[in-house]
Enzyme design. Structure first.
Site, PDB file in Angstrom:
ATOM      1  N   HIS A 471      35.701  36.424  31.409  1.00 50.84           N
ATOM      2  CA  HIS A 471      35.871  37.422  32.745  1.00 50.84           C
ATOM      3  C   HIS A 471      36.307  38.830  32.244  1.00 50.84           C
ATOM      4  O   HIS A 471      36.114  39.612  33.239  1.00 50.84           O
ATOM      5  CB  HIS A 471      36.857  36.697  33.620  1.00 50.84           C
ATOM      6  CG  HIS A 471      36.947  37.083  35.120  1.00 50.84           C
ATOM      7  ND1 HIS A 471      36.360  38.204  35.199  1.00 50.84           N
ATOM      8  CD2 HIS A 471      37.062  36.460  36.062  1.00 50.84           C
ATOM      9  CE1 HIS A 471      36.213  38.157  36.604  1.00 50.84           C
ATOM     10  NE2 HIS A 471      36.775  37.222  37.063  1.00 50.84           N
ATOM     11  N   TYR A 587      43.774  35.439  48.615  1.00 50.78           N
ATOM     12  CA  TYR A 587      43.115  36.473  47.767  1.00 50.78           C
ATOM     13  C   TYR A 587      41.868  36.245  48.053  1.00 50.78           C
ATOM     14  O   TYR A 587      40.932  35.400  47.818  1.00 50.78           O
ATOM     15  CB  TYR A 587      43.469  36.170  46.260  1.00 50.78           C
ATOM     16  CG  TYR A 587      42.980  37.112  45.065  1.00 50.78           C
ATOM     17  CD1 TYR A 587      43.922  38.108  44.810  1.00 50.78           C
ATOM     18  CD2 TYR A 587      41.546  37.165  44.914  1.00 50.78           C
ATOM     19  CE1 TYR A 587      43.155  38.866  43.632  1.00 50.78           C
ATOM     20  CE2 TYR A 587      40.780  38.228  44.140  1.00 50.78           C
ATOM     21  CZ  TYR A 587      41.697  38.988  43.560  1.00 50.78           C
ATOM     22  OH  TYR A 587      41.527  39.803  42.401  1.00 50.78           O
ATOM     23  N   THR A 600      37.549  45.495  40.784  1.00 48.61           N
ATOM     24  CA  THR A 600      38.006  44.555  41.854  1.00 48.61           C
ATOM     25  C   THR A 600      39.193  45.172  42.631  1.00 48.61           C
ATOM     26  O   THR A 600      39.986  45.919  42.043  1.00 48.61           O
ATOM     27  CB  THR A 600      37.951  43.361  41.485  1.00 48.61           C
ATOM     28  OG1 THR A 600      39.090  42.965  40.476  1.00 48.61           O
ATOM     29  CG2 THR A 600      36.915  42.672  40.769  1.00 48.61           C
TER      30      THR A 600
END
Length: 771
Positions: A471, A587, A600
């Site tokens: 990630h 979230y 993001t």
């Protein structure tokens, strides 16, 4: 050994007759070819960089400007109004150059200045246009005149076909939100989660922070925003990802699935051959900048910078922090099968291997009967466990000799491939098939994925595919872009023969893939086993539920005049309230790629408006009219928050960066500590699809994507990923922990489905008109 002999380029020995030289001509030829390929790629990258850097101009426009200037001077017209004469006067080398040569050089310098100035003016103009976000906040089909003029200007400014990175230098910087706005929106976001007393305490902390320490931290953050391309992204990558010392398997890595219903071949080697070739075609386009940038509305470009590290990238463990190793060039992949590792070369005589050649190479690996070397089978568990033991083991046992060479081969590969022995995919007769498929991609058996690689391509025994992605280097839409291209190229361009093999003739047989050698001592095996136990405990605790919702999809939701994303997020709030009896911090991932180096932002989807609606849905005394009114208010507010997040007005990245500045200054903020310690018990994300529109889903309904997912963020919470696949299907990926008595992924999945049915019924029900 034959491999050792072939690896020697030349040998020399001293004999009574003199020095005897023996050249390995084949090796020298390959070295020569590799050098030529490397030079060619450097030239291609240089050309791509130049063309992207001067967009919308081109080298031909430079020649045109120079030609016009020289032609004007020949016609006794000075377009520079005397500037060329001044350049001529200060130009050195008067004794060497003729007057005509000096005039030509001065004209070229002037023309180049005009050309560069035009490019800079274009960039600044485009940056100003891209800073306008009013188009995002206007009602559907109610475009203002201002936005229409802006859209027309954008079309004119980007009329020339752009390359992937053409807009990078024109993208605006992510703005630092006003401190007052962030504090106000934060308090609004936690109001439905706190009772009156706790909210009053939080409000006092927020006001004290805003008046004193917050203003000081804000100044430092503004200072960073002036010189950094993005004031968030570098700290986000370092502190959220690379400094984490726990396992990245389940906790950070995520996965992507194959087509839900369609599998073009059940031949594992053939599917691997086509997919590897497709990915390398994508890499070639990426290196040359030939992939069109993703653009909202077809005119607003998004940042493409995350794509740079898609290939040839590995996360390297460290004791305090990890780092990302990205290579400019790599010419092999690393393949794992039955606990063994292979180096598979991708080029022969400078040419990319064809799918049929790659299939033959993969088949060699599948047919290899040899057993793993001692300690080799569970080696990849080091990447699945805690980071510190892996960093220490890497330094102690993999820093020299054969282990160093083999580990370097893994880490320097284009990407990692795992050939699984098990079958996977959707089976209509087995309701748990998708969940088993998801867990196989998320963690596998904890040692058949190299979790540190930018991504691992997983090919199952029945030809089904999947990805496991690290990630830190990029977010899911980036890997999704690659995945869409790969699957579409595999099915619609490369294809297969009637018997399921890759098309084409493998031609001459190639040397088999090279088996990597390891010398793993007993102490290292102990570390591997401990890492495996840590990873296995984590994997076994994952409760996963991947399910299809087929009652309706985004088609019906749009007919009800609602945003599909807002619909689903409100359904989540309703399902969670029915599950727990209270609300929680939620979230939802948004993106800030409208700005340079954007990644993001968080949308806090549990709001006062959504909680009011949920309470009304659970209150039998409320009328349908009231519930529908509250739903519309909640949906509109959710869309507003999503747009604010996309346009740089989110609150969580701002608060995160303020916290980092406070730590650098050595000051403690009770307010920021409270904010950053709040758990996200509901973490959600919508999987993007059809970013490139490479095929029509209405024409090929079986080619819908199954989406992807991730592990739970909180020990007592849920991770929910969802994808609106086509018009009549929603696929859910729900994760939690079996060790928590508070959660149950299958039960929560059913609650979400029922909540969506209840919302659809509400939106479709006729409203009684008021008299």
């Amino acid at each position: 050994m034959a491999e050792a002999h072939q690896a020697v380029a030349f040998q020399f020995t001293v004999t009574p007759d003199g020095i005897d030289l023996q050249f390995g001509r084949d090796v020298l030829r390959h070295i020569w070819l590799s050098g030529l390929v490397a030079c060619r790629k450097r030239l291609i990258r240089l050309k791509s960089s130049v063309l992207s850097g001067v967009y919308p101009a081109s080298p031909s426009t430079w020649f045109a400007v120079v030609a016009v200037t020289l032609g004007s001077l020949y016609g006794k017209v000075d377009p520079s109004l005397g500037v060329i004469t001044r350049i001529n006067d200060i130009l050195p080398g008067q004794s060497v150059l003729t007057p005509i040569s000096r005039t030509v050089i001065s004209a070229v310098i002037f023309s180049s200045g005009v050309w560069v100035s035009g490019i800079l003016v274009y960039r600044q103009t485009l940056r100003i246009l891209l800073s306008y976000h009013g188009w995002m906040f206007e009602p559907h089909k109610k475009t203002s005149l201002k936005t229409k003029i802006w859209a027309g200007c954008m079309k004119v400014m980007s009329s020339r076909q752009p390359m992937l990175y053409s807009f990078q230098m024109s993208l605006p910087k992510l703005p630092v939100p006003a401190l007052e706005d962030t504090v106000i929106r934060y308090l609004q976001s936690v109001r439905p989660l706190l009772d009156d007393d706790k909210f009053s305490e939080m409000k006092i902390l927020a006001e004290e922070f805003q008046k004193d320490l917050g203003r000081k931290l804000q100044k430092y953050l503004h200072l960073k925003s002036w010189w950094a391309s993005n004031y968030v992204s570098d700290w986000w990558e370092e502190y959220i990802y690379l400094r984490g010392r726990g396992p990245i398997m389940v906790n950070s890595n995520y996965y992507a699935m194959d087509f839900l219903y369609f599998t073009p071949t059940t031949n594992q080697a053939a599917r691997a051959g086509n997919i590897i070739h497709s990915m390398l075609l994508y890499r070639r386009k990426l290196e040359r900048g030939l992939i069109p940038p993703v653009r909202a509305l077809g005119i607003v470009p998004m940042c493409s910078n995350q794509m740079v590290r898609m290939f040839n990238t590995t996360r390297i463990p460290g004791e305090e922090t990890d780092r990302l190793q990205h290579l400019v060039e790599s010419r092999h992949v690393c393949v794992h099968h039955k606990g063994r590792y292979y180096r598979l070369a991708l080029y022969q005589n400078g040419n990319l291997l064809s799918p049929s050649q790659l299939q033959a190479q993969i088949q060699c690996i599948l047919d290899d009967p040899s057993a793993p070397q001692p300690g080799e089978e569970k080696l990849a568990a080091l990447t699945a466990g805690n980071r510190v033991p892996w960093a220490q083991a890497r330094s102690s046992f993999f820093s020299q000799g054969v282990n160093r060479a083999s580990l370097s081969c893994v880490e320097r590969a284009v990407f990692f491939i795992s050939l699984d022995e098990e079958e996977a995919g959707f089976n209509e007769e087995d309701k748990s098939s998708l969940s088993v498929y998801a867990k196989a991609l998320l963690h596998g058996n904890c040692y058949n994925r190299w979790f540190d690689k930018s991504f691992t391509l997983v090919v199952f025994a029945n030809g089904k595919l999947g990805l496991n992605a690290e990630h830190s280097w990029a977010d899911a839409p980036i890997i999704g872009h690659l995945w869409e291209f790969t699957l579409a190229t595999d099915c619609f361009q490369l294809g297969y023969t009637e018997d399921g093999n890759c098309r084409g003739d493998p031609a001459l047989p190639l040397p088999p893939p090279y088996r990597l050698l390891w010398d793993i001592p007993p102490k290292c095996r102990e570390v591997i086993e401990r890492s495996y136990i840590t990873a296995k405990t984590l994997a076994d605790d994952v409760d996963f539920n991947c399910l299809r919702f087929t009652d309706f999809g985004k088609g019906l939701i749009k007919k009800c005049r609602s945003s599909p994303d807002a619909f689903f997020q409100i359904a989540l709030q309703l399902a969670h309230f029915r599950e727990k009896g209270h609300f929680c911090l939620t979230y939802e991932a948004s993106m800030t790629r409208l700005f340079r180096d954007g990644r993001t932002e968080t949308v806090r989807s549990c709001t006062s408006q959504s909680s009011d609606f949920v309470k009304a849905m659970e209150d039998p005394s409320q009328t349908k009219e009231k519930r529908l009114s509250l739903y519309r208010a909640a949906a509109e507010n959710h869309q507003l928050m999503y747009r604010l997040a996309m346009t740089g007005k989110g609150i969580d990245r701002h608060l995160f960066c303020l916290y980092i500045v406070s730590k650098y200054l050595g000051t403690d903020s009770p307010f920021l500590q409270k904010v950053l310690s709040e758990p996200w018990r509901l973490s959600t994300s919508q999987t993007p699809q059809q970013q490139q529109k490479l095929y029509d889903l209405e024409e090929f309904p079986d080619h819908v994507s199954a989406g992807g997912g991730f592990g739970p963020v909180a020990d007592d919470g849920y991770g929910v990923s969802y994808i609106f696949a086509g018009e009549n299907l929603i696929t859910l990926h729900i994760s939690s922990k079996l060790s928590s008595p508070e959660t149950n992924s299958h039960r929560f999945g059913q609650r979400i489905c029922q909540a969506m049915r209840d919302l659809a019924q509400l939106l479709q029900s006729p409203v009684t008109p008021k008299l």
